[in-house]
Write an enzyme that holds these catalytic residues in place. Structure first.
Site, short mmCIF file in Angstrom:
data_model
loop_
_atom_site.label_atom_id
_atom_site.label_comp_id
_atom_site.label_asym_id
_atom_site.label_seq_id
_atom_site.Cartn_x
_atom_site.Cartn_y
_atom_site.Cartn_z
N GLY A 128 0.76 -1.24 0.00
CA GLY A 128 0.00 0.00 0.00
C GLY A 128 0.79 1.29 0.00
O GLY A 128 0.20 2.37 -0.07
N GLY B 49 3.63 -3.46 -4.01
CA GLY B 49 3.48 -3.72 -5.44
C GLY B 49 3.84 -2.44 -6.18
O GLY B 49 4.91 -2.31 -6.79
N CYS C 299 -14.60 4.19 -27.47
CA CYS C 299 -15.91 4.78 -27.67
C CYS C 299 -16.54 5.03 -26.31
O CYS C 299 -17.48 4.34 -25.89
CB CYS C 299 -16.75 3.83 -28.51
N GLU C 300 -16.00 6.01 -25.60
CA GLU C 300 -16.40 6.24 -24.20
C GLU C 300 -15.87 7.62 -23.81
O GLU C 300 -14.67 7.85 -23.91
CB GLU C 300 -15.74 5.15 -23.35
C1 LIG Z 1 -3.15 -8.27 0.01
C2 LIG Z 1 -2.45 -7.23 -0.80
N1 LIG Z 1 -1.12 -7.11 -0.66
C3 LIG Z 1 -0.43 -6.19 -1.37
C4 LIG Z 1 -1.05 -5.33 -2.24
C5 LIG Z 1 -0.21 -4.36 -2.99
O1 LIG Z 1 -0.58 -3.06 -2.82
P1 LIG Z 1 0.31 -1.88 -3.38
O2 LIG Z 1 0.54 -2.15 -4.82
O3 LIG Z 1 -0.51 -0.69 -3.14
O4 LIG Z 1 1.59 -1.88 -2.61
C6 LIG Z 1 -2.44 -5.42 -2.40
C7 LIG Z 1 -3.16 -4.48 -3.28
O5 LIG Z 1 -3.58 -3.44 -2.86
C8 LIG Z 1 -3.15 -6.40 -1.66
O6 LIG Z 1 -4.46 -6.52 -1.80
#
Ligand SMILES: Cc1ncc(COP(=O)(O)O)c(C=O)c1O
Ligand SMILES: N[C@@H](CCCC[NH3+])C(=O)O
Length: 465
Positions: free
Chosen positions: A280, A324, A393-394
Protein backbone atom coordinates in the site's frame (compact mmCIF):
# COMPACT_ATOMS: atom_id res chain seq x y z
CA UNK A 1 -2.70 10.40 1.24
CA UNK A 2 -2.13 11.82 -2.18
CA UNK A 3 -4.84 14.10 -3.38
CA UNK A 4 -3.52 13.96 -6.85
CA UNK A 5 -3.54 10.21 -7.33
CA UNK A 6 -6.72 9.21 -5.55
CA UNK A 7 -8.99 12.11 -4.71
CA UNK A 8 -10.92 10.07 -2.22
CA UNK A 9 -12.65 12.46 0.13
CA UNK A 10 -13.08 15.68 -1.77
CA UNK A 11 -13.41 15.24 -5.52
CA UNK A 12 -10.52 16.44 -7.63
CA UNK A 13 -12.34 19.57 -8.73
CA UNK A 14 -12.98 20.53 -5.09
CA UNK A 15 -9.35 20.56 -4.02
CA UNK A 16 -7.94 22.56 -6.88
CA UNK A 17 -8.04 26.29 -7.52
CA UNK A 18 -10.89 27.76 -9.50
CA UNK A 19 -10.92 26.33 -12.99
CA UNK A 20 -10.45 22.78 -11.72
CA UNK A 21 -6.84 22.35 -12.76
CA UNK A 22 -3.43 23.03 -11.32
CA UNK A 23 -1.23 25.89 -12.55
CA UNK A 24 1.04 25.20 -15.51
CA UNK A 25 4.44 23.94 -14.45
CA UNK A 26 7.33 26.36 -14.94
CA UNK A 27 9.12 24.03 -17.34
CA UNK A 28 7.11 21.71 -19.58
CA UNK A 29 10.20 19.81 -20.66
CA UNK A 30 11.52 18.91 -17.21
CA UNK A 31 11.45 15.33 -15.98
CA UNK A 32 11.11 15.53 -12.20
CA UNK A 33 13.26 12.76 -10.71
CA UNK A 34 10.66 11.99 -8.05
CA UNK A 35 8.17 11.04 -10.75
CA UNK A 36 10.28 9.67 -13.62
CA UNK A 37 12.50 6.57 -13.61
CA UNK A 38 16.22 7.01 -12.95
CA UNK A 39 16.98 6.20 -16.59
CA UNK A 40 14.70 8.88 -18.10
CA UNK A 41 16.43 12.03 -19.33
CA UNK A 42 16.39 14.51 -22.19
CA UNK A 43 19.08 14.29 -24.80
CA UNK A 44 20.94 17.60 -24.76
CA UNK A 45 21.17 17.82 -28.54
CA UNK A 46 17.84 16.49 -29.85
CA UNK A 47 15.70 17.34 -26.82
CA UNK A 48 14.08 13.90 -27.16
CA UNK A 49 13.60 11.73 -24.09
CA UNK A 50 16.12 8.94 -23.68
CA UNK A 51 15.08 5.88 -21.71
CA UNK A 52 17.74 3.73 -20.02
CA UNK A 53 20.18 4.91 -22.67
CA UNK A 54 17.92 4.52 -25.72
CA UNK A 55 16.34 7.36 -27.73
CA UNK A 56 12.62 7.02 -27.11
CA UNK A 57 11.91 7.75 -30.78
CA UNK A 58 13.88 4.62 -31.66
CA UNK A 59 11.86 2.62 -29.16
CA UNK A 60 8.66 3.89 -30.81
CA UNK A 61 9.98 2.97 -34.26
CA UNK A 62 11.13 -0.47 -33.23
CA UNK A 63 8.22 -1.56 -31.03
CA UNK A 64 5.38 0.69 -32.18
CA UNK A 65 3.02 2.66 -29.95
CA UNK A 66 1.40 2.45 -27.52
CA UNK A 67 4.12 0.62 -25.65
CA UNK A 68 4.85 0.08 -21.97
CA UNK A 69 8.53 0.65 -21.20
CA UNK A 70 10.25 -0.53 -18.03
CA UNK A 71 13.58 0.83 -16.85
CA UNK A 72 14.95 -2.52 -15.65
CA UNK A 73 17.75 -1.08 -13.54
CA UNK A 74 15.30 1.24 -11.81
CA UNK A 75 12.94 -1.69 -11.10
CA UNK A 76 15.77 -3.78 -9.68
CA UNK A 77 17.13 -0.85 -7.65
CA UNK A 78 13.76 -0.31 -6.00
CA UNK A 79 13.38 -4.02 -5.29
CA UNK A 80 16.84 -4.11 -3.70
CA UNK A 81 16.12 -0.99 -1.68
CA UNK A 82 13.07 -2.72 -0.15
CA UNK A 83 14.97 -5.92 0.59
CA UNK A 84 17.87 -4.01 2.14
CA UNK A 85 15.65 -1.65 4.12
CA UNK A 86 13.74 -4.49 5.79
CA UNK A 87 16.86 -6.58 6.32
CA UNK A 88 17.31 -10.24 7.07
CA UNK A 89 14.77 -10.26 9.87
CA UNK A 90 11.86 -9.50 7.51
CA UNK A 91 10.52 -10.68 4.14
CA UNK A 92 9.44 -8.45 1.27
CA UNK A 93 6.73 -10.02 -0.91
CA UNK A 94 6.40 -8.26 -4.27
CA UNK A 95 2.67 -7.95 -5.03
CA UNK A 96 2.45 -9.53 -8.48
CA UNK A 97 -0.98 -8.05 -9.13
CA UNK A 98 0.74 -4.71 -9.79
CA UNK A 99 2.48 -6.27 -12.78
CA UNK A 100 3.73 -9.80 -13.29
CA UNK A 101 5.37 -11.57 -16.21
CA UNK A 102 7.89 -14.37 -16.38
CA UNK A 103 10.77 -11.88 -16.70
CA UNK A 104 9.48 -9.84 -13.76
CA UNK A 105 9.18 -12.96 -11.58
CA UNK A 106 12.79 -13.77 -12.46
CA UNK A 107 13.95 -10.26 -11.54
CA UNK A 108 12.05 -10.55 -8.26
CA UNK A 109 13.72 -13.88 -7.46
CA UNK A 110 17.15 -12.54 -8.37
CA UNK A 111 16.74 -9.46 -6.20
CA UNK A 112 15.79 -11.51 -3.14
CA UNK A 113 12.08 -10.74 -3.09
CA UNK A 114 9.33 -13.12 -2.10
CA UNK A 115 6.23 -13.01 -4.29
CA UNK A 116 2.55 -12.51 -3.56
CA UNK A 117 0.21 -14.10 -6.12
CA UNK A 118 -3.56 -13.98 -5.88
CA UNK A 119 -4.91 -16.20 -8.65
CA UNK A 120 -4.07 -19.42 -10.42
CA UNK A 121 -2.94 -17.29 -13.37
CA UNK A 122 -0.39 -15.37 -11.32
CA UNK A 123 0.73 -18.63 -9.72
CA UNK A 124 1.23 -20.15 -13.18
CA UNK A 125 3.44 -17.23 -14.25
CA UNK A 126 5.54 -17.54 -11.08
CA UNK A 127 5.95 -21.29 -11.55
CA UNK A 128 6.81 -20.86 -15.24
CA UNK A 129 9.57 -18.45 -14.17
CA UNK A 130 10.91 -21.08 -11.77
CA UNK A 131 10.20 -18.81 -8.80
CA UNK A 132 10.99 -20.77 -5.61
CA UNK A 133 7.59 -21.97 -4.39
CA UNK A 134 8.62 -21.69 -0.76
CA UNK A 135 8.93 -17.92 -1.28
CA UNK A 136 5.38 -17.58 -2.65
CA UNK A 137 2.38 -16.28 -0.72
CA UNK A 138 -1.07 -17.06 -2.15
CA UNK A 139 -3.87 -14.56 -1.57
CA UNK A 140 -7.47 -14.27 -2.64
CA UNK A 141 -10.95 -14.17 -1.16
CA UNK A 142 -12.28 -16.92 -3.43
CA UNK A 143 -9.52 -19.33 -4.31
CA UNK A 144 -11.01 -22.29 -6.15
CA UNK A 145 -10.41 -25.89 -5.12
CA UNK A 146 -8.26 -26.32 -8.24
CA UNK A 147 -6.17 -23.25 -7.33
CA UNK A 148 -5.69 -24.46 -3.77
CA UNK A 149 -4.76 -27.96 -4.95
CA UNK A 150 -2.20 -26.54 -7.34
CA UNK A 151 -0.72 -24.27 -4.68
CA UNK A 152 -0.40 -27.10 -2.16
CA UNK A 153 1.06 -29.44 -4.78
CA UNK A 154 3.58 -26.79 -5.83
CA UNK A 155 4.72 -26.28 -2.23
CA UNK A 156 3.63 -22.64 -1.93
CA UNK A 157 5.26 -21.24 1.22
CA UNK A 158 2.12 -19.77 2.69
CA UNK A 159 -1.54 -19.45 1.85
CA UNK A 160 -3.30 -16.45 3.31
CA UNK A 161 -6.76 -17.77 4.13
CA UNK A 162 -9.69 -15.44 3.75
CA UNK A 163 -12.89 -17.37 4.63
CA UNK A 164 -14.17 -20.22 6.77
CA UNK A 165 -15.06 -22.09 3.57
CA UNK A 166 -11.48 -21.85 2.43
CA UNK A 167 -10.12 -23.16 5.74
CA UNK A 168 -12.21 -26.32 5.47
CA UNK A 169 -11.36 -26.78 1.79
CA UNK A 170 -7.66 -26.30 2.36
CA UNK A 171 -7.58 -28.61 5.38
CA UNK A 172 -9.22 -31.34 3.29
CA UNK A 173 -6.77 -30.85 0.41
CA UNK A 174 -3.74 -30.90 2.72
CA UNK A 175 -5.08 -34.01 4.50
CA UNK A 176 -5.58 -35.78 1.19
CA UNK A 177 -2.03 -35.01 0.14
CA UNK A 178 -0.67 -35.86 3.58
CA UNK A 179 1.01 -32.48 4.05
CA UNK A 180 0.92 -29.69 6.61
CA UNK A 181 0.29 -26.41 4.77
CA UNK A 182 1.55 -23.16 6.25
CA UNK A 183 -1.23 -20.56 6.45
CA UNK A 184 -1.83 -17.03 7.66
CA UNK A 185 -5.16 -15.47 8.55
CA UNK A 186 -6.10 -12.31 6.73
CA UNK A 187 -7.80 -10.00 9.18
CA UNK A 188 -9.64 -6.74 8.69
CA UNK A 189 -8.15 -4.52 11.32
CA UNK A 190 -10.88 -1.90 11.03
CA UNK A 191 -8.50 0.73 9.70
CA UNK A 192 -9.83 2.88 6.92
CA UNK A 193 -6.78 4.05 5.02
CA UNK A 194 -7.15 7.50 3.52
CA UNK A 195 -7.36 6.43 -0.05
CA UNK A 196 -9.94 5.85 -2.75
CA UNK A 197 -13.00 4.07 -1.40
CA UNK A 198 -12.66 1.25 -3.92
CA UNK A 199 -9.18 0.28 -2.84
CA UNK A 200 -9.29 0.77 0.90
CA UNK A 201 -9.49 -2.78 2.15
CA UNK A 202 -9.32 -2.90 5.92
CA UNK A 203 -12.56 -1.25 6.94
CA UNK A 204 -15.29 -3.59 8.08
CA UNK A 205 -17.87 -3.49 5.27
CA UNK A 206 -15.95 -5.27 2.51
CA UNK A 207 -15.20 -8.67 1.04
CA UNK A 208 -11.64 -9.25 2.23
CA UNK A 209 -10.51 -10.87 5.45
CA UNK A 210 -11.92 -11.87 8.83
CA UNK A 211 -13.11 -9.13 11.13
CA UNK A 212 -11.07 -8.69 14.30
CA UNK A 213 -13.72 -6.62 16.01
CA UNK A 214 -16.59 -8.93 15.07
CA UNK A 215 -14.86 -12.11 16.29
CA UNK A 216 -14.57 -13.84 12.90
CA UNK A 217 -10.76 -13.71 13.06
CA UNK A 218 -10.74 -15.45 16.44
CA UNK A 219 -13.05 -18.13 15.08
CA UNK A 220 -10.81 -18.63 12.03
CA UNK A 221 -7.77 -19.06 14.27
CA UNK A 222 -9.61 -21.63 16.42
CA UNK A 223 -10.71 -23.58 13.35
CA UNK A 224 -7.20 -23.66 11.89
CA UNK A 225 -5.73 -24.79 15.20
CA UNK A 226 -8.25 -27.65 15.22
CA UNK A 227 -6.80 -28.76 11.87
CA UNK A 228 -3.26 -28.60 13.29
CA UNK A 229 -2.31 -31.91 11.66
CA UNK A 230 -2.73 -30.39 8.22
CA UNK A 231 -2.61 -26.61 8.68
CA UNK A 232 0.26 -24.78 10.36
CA UNK A 233 -0.87 -21.34 11.46
CA UNK A 234 2.13 -19.00 11.16
CA UNK A 235 0.59 -15.60 11.76
CA UNK A 236 -1.83 -12.78 10.99
CA UNK A 237 -2.01 -10.64 7.88
CA UNK A 238 -3.55 -7.25 7.23
CA UNK A 239 -3.64 -4.98 4.19
CA UNK A 240 -5.16 -1.58 4.81
CA UNK A 241 -5.32 -0.03 1.36
CA UNK A 242 -3.22 1.37 -1.43
CA UNK A 243 -1.40 4.59 -2.40
CA UNK A 244 -0.90 5.50 1.26
CA UNK A 245 1.64 8.14 2.26
CA UNK A 246 2.06 7.86 5.99
CA UNK A 247 2.51 5.06 8.47
CA UNK A 248 -0.27 6.11 10.86
CA UNK A 249 -2.75 3.57 9.46
CA UNK A 250 -0.14 0.80 9.67
CA UNK A 251 0.51 1.78 13.27
CA UNK A 252 -3.13 1.29 14.25
CA UNK A 253 -3.34 -1.96 12.28
CA UNK A 254 -0.13 -3.29 13.88
CA UNK A 255 -1.45 -2.38 17.32
CA UNK A 256 -4.67 -4.33 16.72
CA UNK A 257 -2.92 -7.31 15.16
CA UNK A 258 -0.46 -7.58 18.03
CA UNK A 259 -3.29 -7.29 20.53
CA UNK A 260 -4.88 -10.22 18.70
CA UNK A 261 -1.62 -12.19 18.88
CA UNK A 262 -1.64 -11.69 22.65
CA UNK A 263 -5.25 -12.92 22.86
CA UNK A 264 -4.33 -15.99 20.77
CA UNK A 265 -1.51 -16.76 23.19
CA UNK A 266 -3.87 -16.36 26.14
CA UNK A 267 -6.65 -18.48 24.62
CA UNK A 268 -4.61 -21.15 22.84
CA UNK A 269 -1.17 -21.03 24.43
CA UNK A 270 0.60 -20.41 21.09
CA UNK A 271 2.74 -17.46 20.04
CA UNK A 272 2.40 -17.05 16.29
CA UNK A 273 5.81 -16.34 14.73
CA UNK A 274 4.84 -14.12 11.76
CA UNK A 275 3.09 -10.82 11.08
CA UNK A 276 2.34 -9.32 7.65
CA UNK A 277 1.35 -5.67 7.31
CA UNK A 278 0.50 -5.90 3.59
CA UNK A 279 1.34 -3.40 0.89
CA UNK A 280 0.00 0.00 0.00
CA UNK A 281 2.88 2.46 0.11
CA UNK A 282 2.26 5.32 -2.29
CA UNK A 283 4.36 6.70 -5.15
CA UNK A 284 4.65 10.07 -6.88
CA UNK A 285 2.31 10.33 -9.86
CA UNK A 286 2.51 14.12 -9.89
CA UNK A 287 4.53 16.81 -8.16
CA UNK A 288 1.91 16.92 -5.39
CA UNK A 289 2.91 13.45 -4.17
CA UNK A 290 5.78 13.11 -1.75
CA UNK A 291 6.41 9.52 -0.66
CA UNK A 292 8.88 8.84 2.15
CA UNK A 293 12.05 6.93 1.28
CA UNK A 294 11.65 3.20 1.79
CA UNK A 295 14.41 3.09 4.41
CA UNK A 296 12.40 5.54 6.51
CA UNK A 297 9.16 3.56 6.08
CA UNK A 298 10.89 0.29 6.96
CA UNK A 299 12.45 1.81 10.06
CA UNK A 300 9.06 3.09 11.23
CA UNK A 301 7.20 -0.15 10.59
CA UNK A 302 9.85 -2.22 12.37
CA UNK A 303 9.84 0.21 15.28
CA UNK A 304 6.05 0.11 15.57
CA UNK A 305 5.99 -3.70 15.63
CA UNK A 306 8.84 -3.93 18.15
CA UNK A 307 7.22 -1.36 20.43
CA UNK A 308 3.79 -3.00 20.32
CA UNK A 309 5.24 -6.47 20.92
CA UNK A 310 7.33 -5.26 23.84
CA UNK A 311 4.24 -3.66 25.35
CA UNK A 312 2.29 -6.92 24.94
CA UNK A 313 5.18 -9.04 26.23
CA UNK A 314 5.41 -10.96 22.96
CA UNK A 315 8.54 -12.10 21.15
CA UNK A 316 9.06 -10.05 17.97
CA UNK A 317 7.39 -11.92 15.09
CA UNK A 318 9.04 -12.16 11.68
CA UNK A 319 7.66 -9.18 9.79
CA UNK A 320 6.62 -9.20 6.15
CA UNK A 321 5.30 -6.55 3.78
CA UNK A 322 3.82 -6.69 0.27
CA UNK A 323 4.71 -3.68 -1.86
CA UNK A 324 3.48 -3.72 -5.44
CA UNK A 325 3.10 -0.18 -6.76
CA UNK A 326 6.16 1.12 -4.85
CA UNK A 327 8.43 -1.29 -6.73
CA UNK A 328 6.73 -1.59 -10.12
CA UNK A 329 5.06 1.80 -10.59
CA UNK A 330 7.83 4.35 -11.00
CA UNK A 331 10.12 2.34 -13.33
CA UNK A 332 7.34 2.05 -15.95
CA UNK A 333 6.10 4.60 -18.47
CA UNK A 334 3.68 4.41 -21.40
CA UNK A 335 4.61 5.87 -24.76
CA UNK A 336 1.84 6.98 -27.11
CA UNK A 337 1.59 8.72 -30.45
CA UNK A 338 -0.69 11.70 -30.84
CA UNK A 339 -3.38 11.12 -33.47
CA UNK A 340 -5.60 14.19 -33.29
CA UNK A 341 -5.50 17.61 -31.62
CA UNK A 342 -8.89 19.21 -31.07
CA UNK A 343 -9.03 22.67 -29.45
CA UNK A 344 -12.31 23.48 -27.69
CA UNK A 345 -12.28 27.28 -27.49
CA UNK A 346 -12.62 28.60 -23.94
CA UNK A 347 -12.29 25.09 -22.51
CA UNK A 348 -9.19 23.09 -23.34
CA UNK A 349 -7.53 21.07 -26.09
CA UNK A 350 -8.30 17.38 -26.45
CA UNK A 351 -5.28 15.39 -27.53
CA UNK A 352 -6.12 11.86 -28.65
CA UNK A 353 -3.51 9.14 -28.41
CA UNK A 354 -3.43 5.65 -29.87
CA UNK A 355 -4.32 3.82 -26.61
CA UNK A 356 -6.49 4.83 -23.67
CA UNK A 357 -8.60 3.16 -21.02
CA UNK A 358 -7.71 -0.29 -22.36
CA UNK A 359 -4.04 0.19 -21.40
CA UNK A 360 -4.65 2.45 -18.38
CA UNK A 361 -8.04 2.22 -16.72
CA UNK A 362 -6.91 3.92 -13.52
CA UNK A 363 -7.96 7.42 -14.53
CA UNK A 364 -11.48 6.26 -15.38
CA UNK A 365 -11.69 3.96 -12.36
CA UNK A 366 -10.12 6.01 -9.58
CA UNK A 367 -9.81 9.56 -10.96
CA UNK A 368 -6.07 8.86 -10.85
CA UNK A 369 -3.74 11.57 -12.00
CA UNK A 370 -0.66 11.26 -14.13
CA UNK A 371 2.16 13.38 -15.46
CA UNK A 372 2.65 13.55 -19.22
CA UNK A 373 5.46 15.04 -21.31
CA UNK A 374 6.18 15.61 -24.97
CA UNK A 375 8.76 12.89 -25.66
CA UNK A 376 10.11 13.15 -29.20
CA UNK A 377 11.37 16.72 -28.84
CA UNK A 378 11.57 19.68 -26.52
CA UNK A 379 9.34 22.66 -27.03
CA UNK A 380 9.50 26.28 -25.97
CA UNK A 381 5.84 26.86 -26.87
CA UNK A 382 3.33 28.22 -24.37
CA UNK A 383 1.66 25.72 -22.03
CA UNK A 384 -1.73 24.61 -23.30
CA UNK A 385 -4.37 23.19 -20.97
CA UNK A 386 -5.10 19.79 -22.42
CA UNK A 387 -6.80 16.52 -21.76
CA UNK A 388 -5.05 13.45 -23.06
CA UNK A 389 -7.71 10.99 -24.15
CA UNK A 390 -7.75 7.58 -25.74
CA UNK A 391 -9.39 6.14 -28.84
CA UNK A 392 -12.23 4.23 -27.15
CA UNK A 393 -15.91 4.78 -27.67
CA UNK A 394 -16.40 6.24 -24.20
CA UNK A 395 -16.21 9.84 -23.04
CA UNK A 396 -14.61 8.72 -19.75
CA UNK A 397 -11.73 7.32 -21.78
CA UNK A 398 -9.20 9.71 -20.28
CA UNK A 399 -5.48 9.07 -19.80
CA UNK A 400 -4.51 12.38 -18.19
CA UNK A 401 -7.41 14.54 -17.09
CA UNK A 402 -5.60 17.85 -16.71
CA UNK A 403 -2.40 18.02 -18.66
CA UNK A 404 -0.26 20.98 -19.54
CA UNK A 405 1.38 20.37 -22.90
CA UNK A 406 3.16 22.71 -25.30
CA UNK A 407 0.78 24.58 -27.59
CA UNK A 408 2.64 23.32 -30.65
CA UNK A 409 1.81 19.66 -29.93
CA UNK A 410 0.74 18.07 -33.21
CA UNK A 411 -0.33 14.70 -34.60
CA UNK A 412 2.72 12.45 -34.90
CA UNK A 413 4.29 13.75 -31.69
CA UNK A 414 5.06 11.20 -28.99
CA UNK A 415 3.72 11.58 -25.46
CA UNK A 416 5.13 9.72 -22.49
CA UNK A 417 3.12 9.16 -19.30
CA UNK A 418 5.02 8.55 -16.05
CA UNK A 419 4.55 5.95 -13.32
CA UNK A 420 2.43 3.50 -15.28
CA UNK A 421 4.43 0.42 -14.27
CA UNK A 422 1.84 -0.76 -11.74
CA UNK A 423 -1.83 -1.61 -12.35
CA UNK A 424 -1.83 -0.55 -16.00
CA UNK A 425 -0.74 -3.59 -18.06
CA UNK A 426 -2.05 -5.84 -15.29
CA UNK A 427 -5.52 -4.24 -15.52
CA UNK A 428 -5.51 -3.83 -19.31
CA UNK A 429 -8.54 -4.91 -21.33
CA UNK A 430 -9.51 -5.46 -24.93
CA UNK A 431 -12.38 -2.97 -24.87
CA UNK A 432 -13.41 -2.16 -28.42
CA UNK A 433 -11.15 -5.04 -29.52
CA UNK A 434 -8.14 -2.86 -29.00
CA UNK A 435 -4.94 -4.92 -28.76
CA UNK A 436 -2.89 -4.87 -25.57
CA UNK A 437 0.47 -3.13 -26.02
CA UNK A 438 3.77 -4.92 -25.50
CA UNK A 439 6.00 -4.50 -22.47
CA UNK A 440 9.60 -3.66 -23.28
CA UNK A 441 12.39 -3.78 -20.71
CA UNK A 442 15.24 -1.37 -21.37
CA UNK A 443 18.63 -1.61 -19.71
CA UNK A 444 22.06 -0.19 -20.52
CA UNK A 445 21.05 0.98 -23.98
CA UNK A 446 19.41 -2.32 -24.98
CA UNK A 447 15.70 -3.08 -25.27
CA UNK A 448 13.96 -6.44 -25.01
CA UNK A 449 10.28 -7.35 -25.36
CA UNK A 450 9.17 -9.19 -22.22
CA UNK A 451 5.49 -9.37 -23.14
CA UNK A 452 4.69 -9.16 -26.83
CA UNK A 453 2.03 -7.01 -28.44
CA UNK A 454 -1.29 -8.74 -28.97
CA UNK A 455 -2.27 -9.34 -32.56
CA UNK A 456 -5.63 -9.45 -34.25
CA UNK A 457 -5.02 -13.17 -34.66
CA UNK A 458 -4.74 -13.51 -30.87
CA UNK A 459 -8.17 -11.96 -30.48
CA UNK A 460 -9.78 -13.72 -33.42
CA UNK A 461 -8.43 -17.08 -32.28
CA UNK A 462 -10.73 -16.83 -29.25
CA UNK A 463 -13.77 -16.12 -31.41
CA UNK A 464 -15.22 -19.42 -32.56
CA UNK A 465 -17.76 -17.81 -34.88
C1 LIG B 1 -3.15 -8.27 0.01
C2 LIG B 1 -2.45 -7.23 -0.80
N1 LIG B 1 -1.12 -7.11 -0.66
C3 LIG B 1 -0.43 -6.19 -1.37
C4 LIG B 1 -1.05 -5.33 -2.24
C5 LIG B 1 -0.21 -4.36 -2.99
O1 LIG B 1 -0.58 -3.06 -2.82
P1 LIG B 1 0.31 -1.88 -3.38
O2 LIG B 1 0.54 -2.15 -4.82
O3 LIG B 1 -0.51 -0.69 -3.14
O4 LIG B 1 1.59 -1.88 -2.61
C6 LIG B 1 -2.44 -5.42 -2.40
C7 LIG B 1 -3.16 -4.48 -3.28
O5 LIG B 1 -3.58 -3.44 -2.86
C8 LIG B 1 -3.15 -6.40 -1.66
O6 LIG B 1 -4.46 -6.52 -1.80
N1 LIG C 1 -5.66 -1.62 -8.70
C1 LIG C 1 -5.46 -0.61 -7.70
C2 LIG C 1 -4.84 -1.14 -6.50
C3 LIG C 1 -5.54 -2.36 -6.10
C4 LIG C 1 -5.03 -3.00 -5.03
C5 LIG C 1 -5.34 -4.42 -4.93
N2 LIG C 1 -5.73 -4.83 -3.62
C6 LIG C 1 -4.76 0.58 -8.27
O1 LIG C 1 -4.55 0.65 -9.44
O2 LIG C 1 -4.42 1.49 -7.61
Amino acid sequence: MSRSAHPAGPRYADVLPEGGHSAAPADLNRLDTRIWPGGAARDARSGAVTFAGVDIRELAREFGTPVYLIDEDDWRRRARAWVEAFGTEADVFYAGKSFLSVAIAKWAAEEGLHLDVCTGGELAVALRAGFPAARLGFHGNNKSVAELERAVAAGVGRIIVDSHDEIERLAAIAAERGVRQRVMVRVTAGVEAHTHEFIATAHEDQKFGFSLAGGAAAEAVARILKHADHLELTGLHSHIGSQIFDTAGFEVAAHRLIEALAVIRRDHGVELPELDLGGGLGIAYTEADDPAPVAETARRLKEIVARECDAAGLAHPRLSVEPGRAIAGPPGVTLYEVGTVKPLPGLRTYISVDGGMSDNVRTALYDAEYTVRLANRESGAEPMLSRVVGKHCESGDIVVRDAWLPADTVPGDLLVVAATGAYCRSMASNYNHVLKPPVVAVRDGAARVIVRRETEDDLLSLDLG
